[in-house]
Design a protein around this motif. Structure first.
Motif, PDB file in Angstrom:
ATOM      1  N   GLN A  18      25.817  42.353 -15.682  1.00 16.23           N
ATOM      2  CA  GLN A  18      27.018  43.089 -15.296  1.00 16.23           C
ATOM      3  C   GLN A  18      26.834  43.629 -13.881  1.00 16.23           C
ATOM      4  OE1 GLN A  18      28.562  45.850 -18.340  1.00 16.23           O
ATOM      5  NE2 GLN A  18      27.144  44.930 -19.810  1.00 16.23           N
ATOM      6  N   ASP A  49      30.451  41.687 -19.823  1.00 16.25           N
ATOM      7  CA  ASP A  49      31.662  42.513 -19.848  1.00 16.25           C
ATOM      8  C   ASP A  49      32.848  41.737 -19.277  1.00 16.25           C
ATOM      9  OD1 ASP A  49      33.439  44.690 -19.865  1.00 16.25           O
ATOM     10  OD2 ASP A  49      32.714  45.425 -17.930  1.00 16.25           O
ATOM     11  N   THR A  50      33.987  41.883 -19.869  1.00 16.77           N
ATOM     12  CA  THR A  50      35.310  41.363 -19.502  1.00 16.77           C
ATOM     13  C   THR A  50      35.530  39.919 -19.946  1.00 16.77           C
ATOM     14  OG1 THR A  50      35.025  40.352 -17.295  1.00 16.77           O
ATOM     15  CG2 THR A  50      35.229  42.763 -17.366  1.00 16.77           C
ATOM     16  N   PRO A  51      36.762  39.599 -20.340  1.00 15.32           N
ATOM     17  CA  PRO A  51      37.092  38.231 -20.743  1.00 15.32           C
ATOM     18  C   PRO A  51      36.826  37.207 -19.642  1.00 15.32           C
ATOM     19  CG  PRO A  51      38.793  39.748 -21.488  1.00 15.32           C
ATOM     20  CD  PRO A  51      37.887  40.530 -20.585  1.00 15.32           C
ATOM     21  N   HIS A  53      34.643  37.210 -17.209  1.00 18.64           N
ATOM     22  CA  HIS A  53      33.213  36.946 -17.047  1.00 18.64           C
ATOM     23  C   HIS A  53      32.657  36.179 -18.242  1.00 18.64           C
ATOM     24  CE1 HIS A  53      32.566  40.421 -13.938  1.00 18.64           C
ATOM     25  NE2 HIS A  53      33.327  39.431 -13.492  1.00 18.64           N
ATOM     26  N   GLY A  67      29.599  40.065 -26.213  1.00 21.79           N
ATOM     27  CA  GLY A  67      30.707  40.379 -25.325  1.00 21.79           C
ATOM     28  C   GLY A  67      31.253  41.777 -25.533  1.00 21.79           C
ATOM     29  N   TRP A  69      34.308  44.719 -23.537  1.00 26.51           N
ATOM     30  CA  TRP A  69      35.328  44.916 -22.507  1.00 26.51           C
ATOM     31  C   TRP A  69      35.484  46.405 -22.297  1.00 26.51           C
ATOM     32  CZ3 TRP A  69      41.016  42.650 -22.650  1.00 26.51           C
ATOM     33  CH2 TRP A  69      41.551  42.705 -21.349  1.00 26.51           C
ATOM     34  N   LYS A  70      34.995  46.860 -21.161  1.00 21.92           N
ATOM     35  CA  LYS A  70      35.075  48.284 -20.838  1.00 21.92           C
ATOM     36  C   LYS A  70      36.491  48.612 -20.387  1.00 21.92           C
ATOM     37  CE  LYS A  70      30.215  48.606 -19.482  1.00 21.92           C
ATOM     38  NZ  LYS A  70      29.247  48.775 -18.378  1.00 21.92           N
ATOM     39  N   GLN A  71      37.111  49.540 -21.115  1.00 24.04           N
ATOM     40  CA  GLN A  71      38.490  49.935 -20.826  1.00 24.04           C
ATOM     41  C   GLN A  71      38.620  51.449 -20.900  1.00 24.04           C
ATOM     42  OE1 GLN A  71      41.668  47.600 -20.552  1.00 24.04           O
ATOM     43  NE2 GLN A  71      39.844  46.878 -19.505  1.00 24.04           N
ATOM     44  N   THR A  81      34.966  48.240 -25.530  1.00 26.09           N
ATOM     45  CA  THR A  81      35.828  47.534 -26.476  1.00 26.09           C
ATOM     46  C   THR A  81      36.494  48.533 -27.424  1.00 26.09           C
ATOM     47  OG1 THR A  81      34.046  45.872 -26.444  1.00 26.09           O
ATOM     48  CG2 THR A  81      35.945  45.407 -27.851  1.00 26.09           C
ATOM     49  N   HIS A  86      41.177  44.403 -27.614  1.00 32.04           N
ATOM     50  CA  HIS A  86      40.144  44.076 -26.632  1.00 32.04           C
ATOM     51  C   HIS A  86      39.095  43.157 -27.257  1.00 32.04           C
ATOM     52  CE1 HIS A  86      41.605  48.197 -25.308  1.00 32.04           C
ATOM     53  NE2 HIS A  86      42.061  47.344 -24.403  1.00 32.04           N
ATOM     54  N   ILE A  90      38.020  39.178 -26.004  1.00 33.37           N
ATOM     55  CA  ILE A  90      36.680  38.694 -25.655  1.00 33.37           C
ATOM     56  C   ILE A  90      36.174  37.650 -26.647  1.00 33.37           C
ATOM     57  CG2 ILE A  90      36.020  40.676 -24.251  1.00 33.37           C
ATOM     58  CD1 ILE A  90      34.574  41.863 -26.558  1.00 33.37           C
TER      59      ILE A  90
END
Length: 229
Positions: A18, A49-51, A53, A67, A69-71, A81, A86, A90
């Motif tokens: 990351q 992290d993230t779809p 990536h 996987g 997903w930081k939101q 996630t 989210h 991913i």
């Protein structure tokens, strides 16, 4: 769900690939290159992290992808996630295991932890890694159905901000109390520390900044030299 994915991770190193959003490294191609280098050099899995990536990494490696997903959702501290939507994104991007914030903090839109884990299992067919900060949260996550539990958020929540990773004491307690695999993540900065985590009983060890964190590592060097820019 394919729990056979977990066996190759036993006593292994997982590399978190990351980079900060503002970093030139925060580019799908670069993250994928990091992940491929990790796989070629013996990493059993990567954490991404993230779809976008995850999609790029999936095209380059065959090793399992954890996987997330930081939101940041206004009004809530939960950010890894945080909602099922989210997790779904991913999973579709190619993640094999979905990492979620499993702390005891209030969750967005009343999506309960047990419900999210159940939906990830039943609707997405994916395993769940619960990122926790305390033993209480770890036990709750296991009871909620998590397939593996990590010390990821130790030192990063209001309840633990006075503590510094790695959380070896927390790891020890989790190994003693939990039946699911326990992952040591956070603050591992040397092979000796990784070895210590495995000796305590960690199923696997996640290493991030010390391997892939060029931005943070350089800042640490400069601070150590007296704050030079």
């Amino acid at each position: 769900m394919n729990k056979d994915l977990l066996q190759p991770l036993k006593q292994s190193i997982i590399v978190s690939c990351q980079a900060p959003v503002e970093s030139p490294l925060h580019d799908p191609y670069v993250i994928a290159a990091m992940a491929k280098a990790a796989e070629l050099n013996g990493a059993a899995a990567v954490r991404i992290d993230t779809p976008a990536h995850i999609t790029a990494v999936r095209q380059k490696i065959s090793a399992p992808i954890i996987g997330l997903w930081k939101q940041q959702i206004p009004g809530y501290d939960v950010y890894i996630t945080p909602q099922f939507t989210h997790a779904e994104a991913i999973a579709q991007a190619g993640a094999d295991i979905i990492a979620i914030d499993a702390t005891l903090r209030e969750r967005p839109h009343q999506e309960q932890l047990t419900t999210i884990i159940t939906r990830i299992h039943q609707e997405l067919g994916k395993l769940v890694m619960a990122d926790i900060d305390t033993l209480e949260a770890a036990i709750f996550a296991e009871n909620a159905g998590a397939d593996l539990v990590g010390t990821t958020l130790y030192g990063y929540t209001k309840a633990t901000k006075h503590l510094t990773p790695p959380g070896f004491q927390l790891l020890t307690e989790m190994v003693q109390k939990l039946q699911v695999p326990v992952i040591c993540e956070g603050g591992i900065s040397s092979p000796k520390m990784a070895q210590q985590a495995l000796k305590i009983g960690a199923f696997a060890v996640v290493v991030g900044t010390d391997i892939t964190g060029i931005d943070a590592k350089l800042k640490a060097y400069l601070e150590g030299l007296g704050g030079r820019d």
